[in-house]
Design an enzyme around this catalytic site. Structure first.
Site, PDB file in Angstrom:
ATOM      1  N   GLU A 131      47.043  37.469  23.214  1.00 53.45           N
ATOM      2  CA  GLU A 131      48.057  38.096  24.067  1.00 53.45           C
ATOM      3  C   GLU A 131      47.967  37.625  25.526  1.00 53.45           C
ATOM      4  O   GLU A 131      48.974  37.431  26.206  1.00 53.45           O
ATOM      5  CB  GLU A 131      47.899  39.626  24.016  1.00 53.45           C
ATOM      6  CG  GLU A 131      48.969  40.382  24.749  1.00 53.45           C
ATOM      7  CD  GLU A 131      50.352  40.170  24.161  1.00 53.45           C
ATOM      8  OE1 GLU A 131      50.623  40.660  23.067  1.00 53.45           O
ATOM      9  OE2 GLU A 131      51.171  39.475  24.804  1.00 53.45           O
ATOM     10  N   VAL A 134      49.807  34.153  27.314  1.00 52.15           N
ATOM     11  CA  VAL A 134      51.175  33.986  27.817  1.00 52.15           C
ATOM     12  C   VAL A 134      51.546  35.175  28.694  1.00 52.15           C
ATOM     13  O   VAL A 134      51.511  36.323  28.245  1.00 52.15           O
ATOM     14  CB  VAL A 134      52.193  33.863  26.663  1.00 52.15           C
ATOM     15  CG1 VAL A 134      53.603  33.664  27.214  1.00 52.15           C
ATOM     16  CG2 VAL A 134      51.810  32.718  25.730  1.00 52.15           C
ATOM     17  N   GLY A 136      50.053  36.684  31.094  1.00 45.23           N
ATOM     18  CA  GLY A 136      48.976  37.601  31.498  1.00 45.23           C
ATOM     19  C   GLY A 136      49.068  38.991  30.916  1.00 45.23           C
ATOM     20  O   GLY A 136      48.875  39.200  29.713  1.00 45.23           O
ATOM     21  N   ILE A 138      51.586  40.969  30.451  1.00 44.04           N
ATOM     22  CA  ILE A 138      52.818  41.382  29.745  1.00 44.04           C
ATOM     23  C   ILE A 138      52.594  41.243  28.232  1.00 44.04           C
ATOM     24  O   ILE A 138      52.237  40.166  27.771  1.00 44.04           O
ATOM     25  CB  ILE A 138      54.020  40.500  30.148  1.00 44.04           C
ATOM     26  CG1 ILE A 138      54.248  40.519  31.665  1.00 44.04           C
ATOM     27  CG2 ILE A 138      55.268  40.923  29.408  1.00 44.04           C
ATOM     28  CD1 ILE A 138      55.387  39.605  32.133  1.00 44.04           C
ATOM     29  N   LYS A 207      52.588  27.770  27.728  1.00 51.54           N
ATOM     30  CA  LYS A 207      53.015  29.124  27.351  1.00 51.54           C
ATOM     31  C   LYS A 207      54.330  29.075  26.573  1.00 51.54           C
ATOM     32  O   LYS A 207      54.509  29.782  25.572  1.00 51.54           O
ATOM     33  CB  LYS A 207      53.156  29.987  28.609  1.00 51.54           C
ATOM     34  CG  LYS A 207      51.813  30.182  29.324  1.00 51.54           C
ATOM     35  CD  LYS A 207      51.984  30.731  30.727  1.00 51.54           C
ATOM     36  CE  LYS A 207      50.645  30.892  31.432  1.00 51.54           C
ATOM     37  NZ  LYS A 207      50.750  31.120  32.881  1.00 51.54           N
TER      38      LYS A 207
HETATM   39  P1  NAP Z   1      37.128  30.995  35.221  1.00 52.13           P
HETATM   40  O1  NAP Z   1      37.125  32.084  36.209  1.00 52.13           O
HETATM   41  O2  NAP Z   1      37.063  29.578  35.670  1.00 52.13           O
HETATM   42  O3  NAP Z   1      35.926  31.266  34.199  1.00 52.13           O
HETATM   43  C1  NAP Z   1      35.564  30.358  33.207  1.00 52.13           C
HETATM   44  C2  NAP Z   1      34.258  30.834  32.608  1.00 52.13           C
HETATM   45  O4  NAP Z   1      33.922  29.961  31.541  1.00 52.13           O
HETATM   46  C3  NAP Z   1      33.100  30.827  33.594  1.00 52.13           C
HETATM   47  O5  NAP Z   1      32.345  31.989  33.444  1.00 52.13           O
HETATM   48  C4  NAP Z   1      32.295  29.613  33.172  1.00 52.13           C
HETATM   49  O6  NAP Z   1      30.901  29.742  33.424  1.00 52.13           O
HETATM   50  C5  NAP Z   1      32.551  29.591  31.695  1.00 52.13           C
HETATM   51  N1  NAP Z   1      32.347  28.270  31.119  1.00 52.13           N
HETATM   52  C6  NAP Z   1      32.991  27.136  31.417  1.00 52.13           C
HETATM   53  N2  NAP Z   1      32.504  26.126  30.672  1.00 52.13           N
HETATM   54  C7  NAP Z   1      31.534  26.649  29.901  1.00 52.13           C
HETATM   55  C8  NAP Z   1      30.640  26.132  28.946  1.00 52.13           C
HETATM   56  N3  NAP Z   1      30.641  24.845  28.642  1.00 52.13           N
HETATM   57  N4  NAP Z   1      29.763  26.981  28.362  1.00 52.13           N
HETATM   58  C9  NAP Z   1      29.751  28.286  28.659  1.00 52.13           C
HETATM   59  N5  NAP Z   1      30.590  28.845  29.567  1.00 52.13           N
HETATM   60  C10 NAP Z   1      31.436  28.026  30.169  1.00 52.13           C
HETATM   61  O7  NAP Z   1      38.420  31.075  34.264  1.00 52.13           O
HETATM   62  P2  NAP Z   1      39.355  32.337  34.023  1.00 52.13           P
HETATM   63  O8  NAP Z   1      40.365  32.396  35.114  1.00 52.13           O
HETATM   64  O9  NAP Z   1      38.549  33.533  33.730  1.00 52.13           O
HETATM   65  O10 NAP Z   1      40.169  31.859  32.712  1.00 52.13           O
HETATM   66  C11 NAP Z   1      39.601  31.948  31.436  1.00 52.13           C
HETATM   67  C12 NAP Z   1      40.718  31.697  30.402  1.00 52.13           C
HETATM   68  O11 NAP Z   1      41.745  32.661  30.577  1.00 52.13           O
HETATM   69  C13 NAP Z   1      41.404  30.327  30.537  1.00 52.13           C
HETATM   70  O12 NAP Z   1      41.778  29.878  29.260  1.00 52.13           O
HETATM   71  C14 NAP Z   1      42.640  30.644  31.353  1.00 52.13           C
HETATM   72  O13 NAP Z   1      43.685  29.732  31.174  1.00 52.13           O
HETATM   73  C15 NAP Z   1      42.993  31.999  30.796  1.00 52.13           C
HETATM   74  N6  NAP Z   1      43.812  32.826  31.669  1.00 52.13           N
HETATM   75  C16 NAP Z   1      43.394  33.113  32.918  1.00 52.13           C
HETATM   76  C17 NAP Z   1      44.187  33.928  33.722  1.00 52.13           C
HETATM   77  C18 NAP Z   1      43.756  34.305  35.110  1.00 52.13           C
HETATM   78  O14 NAP Z   1      44.482  35.057  35.757  1.00 52.13           O
HETATM   79  N7  NAP Z   1      42.595  33.852  35.587  1.00 52.13           N
HETATM   80  C19 NAP Z   1      45.397  34.425  33.225  1.00 52.13           C
HETATM   81  C20 NAP Z   1      45.789  34.123  31.922  1.00 52.13           C
HETATM   82  C21 NAP Z   1      44.987  33.325  31.131  1.00 52.13           C
HETATM   83  P3  NAP Z   1      30.292  29.886  34.916  1.00 52.13           P
HETATM   84  O15 NAP Z   1      30.868  31.158  35.471  1.00 52.13           O
HETATM   85  O16 NAP Z   1      28.833  29.983  34.719  1.00 52.13           O
HETATM   86  O17 NAP Z   1      30.745  28.675  35.647  1.00 52.13           O
HETATM   87  N1  HSE Z   2      47.871  29.590  36.863  1.00 50.48           N
HETATM   88  C1  HSE Z   2      48.496  30.605  36.091  1.00 50.48           C
HETATM   89  C2  HSE Z   2      49.649  31.195  36.899  1.00 50.48           C
HETATM   90  C3  HSE Z   2      47.470  31.662  35.733  1.00 50.48           C
HETATM   91  O1  HSE Z   2      49.757  30.921  38.096  1.00 50.48           O
HETATM   92  O2  HSE Z   2      50.482  31.895  36.339  1.00 50.48           O
HETATM   93  C4  HSE Z   2      47.911  32.554  34.618  1.00 50.48           C
HETATM   94  O3  HSE Z   2      48.096  31.884  33.431  1.00 50.48           O
END
Ligand code: NAP
Ligand code: HSE
Length: 428
Positions: A131, A134, A136, A138, A207
């Protein structure tokens, strides 16, 4: 007593830490709602010493996410690392092979490897929920796969990248150029590590590929999406679009057509008074149209710790309740190969150009458009101090192919001073 649902969480960044916080803070609420205790048994990230704002001491630590994914004390592998390849893909495959269900927020992984993963999950009798991938917070995946399951979906569209919407709306409200606002967005931490994923339309394209697969029962086809980013949108375009009652949005549209599946992610003009036109800042909006329901508009936060973790918890609760739905809403083997439409559906276009201010210049442009079969709906020439005149044209509905023919022919005239900007006007 029912056994707990045991989570192994790989990735403790923005989303992962947010999920841990909710599981800890809302343990009683989650159990009351699902009838099952939800607990974390193991976690993984790269740096064990990093302070993540939450106490992780009661969970086993794995440095290798694949080792985490296959642990005997993990029922659900929660993949929150990101990236379409490398550890996210390897660990997800390993989890499914080891008989675990998977929850992920990873749009890149599903847009590119969704079909293969869905097939693997189904042959192993496991499910993948996503969920948060795509829009976030929603609940759009749930809406499409469950709430609207009785509809033939005719069109899905939306603003699904908050960073791009922030940049475009900030340019308009502050009267600032693209580069200045891009730098602001970077300073605010809004941009992905690779900013092209945002401003190049790729993240939003991932997405759209996922939504399109669910909506039309087709294999996710990221490569079939026509993608154009917002890098070339200028403050002049934003002002002139506003002057005509439009706003510019990075808009994704997916639609079946007799010529194939139309999937495009590009800057478009939408009516300023439409729900999409009124969308401000980093907010996302998805519009779904179905034969029975007509139109559903979903609006909410597309990113950030709370909203994204909220969506991940929704998936985890579904698993705890025993809800098991095929990855893209129907068995993977029944998803069709949908050829990408060879030509896009016709639409009106906005054209901005600078013309040499000399007799016959406008006539030459009008002639070139006419020869390509492109009809002019409206035209404006703005006052100017130099030797080139800013000109704005709105065409009647035309195809991109006819427009490209006209734009190519314009290059051979001696009156077009700058490369014309052409943006689709979307009926929303
Ligand atoms: P992030 O803050 O960059 O966190 C990534 C995490 O993955 C970190 O804790 C990192 O470890 C860990 N990691 C990376 N490579 C690794 C490895 N080889 N082994 C173990 N751990 C590893 O990313 P995020 O924003 O939380 O996003 C996570 C996912 O959610 C992504 O697929 C992103 O597209 C999706 N997403 C994010 C958002 C958003 O608002 N941020 C919204 C929708 C979807 P360290 O902390 O130790 O570096
Ligand atoms: N980079 C993305 C955005 C994060 O700005 O919407 C959420 O997928």
């Amino acid at each position: 007593m029912t056994a707990a649902l045991r989570l192994g969480i790989a990735g403790l960044g923005t989303v992962g830490a947010g999920v841990v916080k909710i599981v800890r803070r809302q343990a009683a609420l989650l159990e009351a709602r699902t009838g099952q205790r939800i607990e974390i048994t193991a976690v993984s990230a790269r740096d064990q010493s990093k302070d993540r704002g939450v106490n992780l001491s009661s969970y086993a630590w794995e440095t290798d996410p694949v080792a985490l994914a296959v642990r005997d004390d993990v029922d659900v592998f929660v993949e929150l690392m990101g990236g379409s390849e490398g550890p996210a893909k390897l660990a997800t495959e390993a989890a499914l092979a080891a008989g675990k269900d998977v929850v992920t927020a990873n749009k890149a992984l599903l847009a590119i490897h969704g079909q293969a993963l869905a097939e693997q999950a189904e042959s192993a009798g496991r499910v993948i929920r996503y969920e948060a991938a795509v829009a976030g917070g929603i609940p759009v995946i749930k809406t499409l796969t469950e709430g609207l399951a009785g509809n033939e979906i005719t069109r899905v569209m939306g603003v699904m990248n908050g960073t791009c919407n922030y940049i475009l709306t900030r340019m308009e409200s502050a009267g600032l150029g693209y580069n200045t606002v891009f730098d602001e967005a970077a300073a605010l931490g809004y941009l992905e590590a690779d900013p092209n994923l945002d401003v190049g339309g790729i993240d939003a394209g991932h997405k759209l590929a996922i939504l399109s697969a669910i909506a039309f029962g087709t294999k996710p086809d990221f490569d079939g999406i026509e993608i154009e980013g917002i890098q070339n949108v200028t403050i002049e375009d934003i002002r002139q679009a506003a002057d005509m009652g439009f706003r510019i949005k990075l808009l994704g549209v997916a639609q079946r057509s007799p010529r194939g599946l139309v999937q495009r992610m590009q800057p478009c003009l939408v009516p300023a008074n439409s729900p999409l036109g009124q969308l401000e800042g980093g907010t996302n909006m998805v519009v779904i149209e179905g034969d029975a329901v007509e139109q559903v508009v979903l609006r909410g936060p597309g990113a950030g710790e709370g909203p994204t973790a909220s969506a991940v918890l929704g998936d985890i609760c579904d698993l705890a309740r025993g809800l098991r739905i095929a990855t893209f809403g129907q068995p993977a083997a029944t998803l069709e190969d949908a050829p990408a439409a060879s030509t896009g559906l016709p639409a009106p276009y906005y054209l901005r150009m600078a013309l040499a201010d000399k007799p016959g210049a406008l006539a030459k442009v009008a002639a070139v458009l006419g020869e390509a079969g492109v009809s002019i709906d409206r035209m404006r020439q703005y006052s100017h101090d130099d030797a080139t005149a800013p000109v704005l044209i709105v065409t009647h509905k035309t195809t991109r192919a006819a427009l490209n023919q006209a734009l190519d022919a314009m290059k051979t005239t001696d009156v077009v001073a700058t490369v014309p900007v052409a943006l689709r006007i979307e009926q929303v």
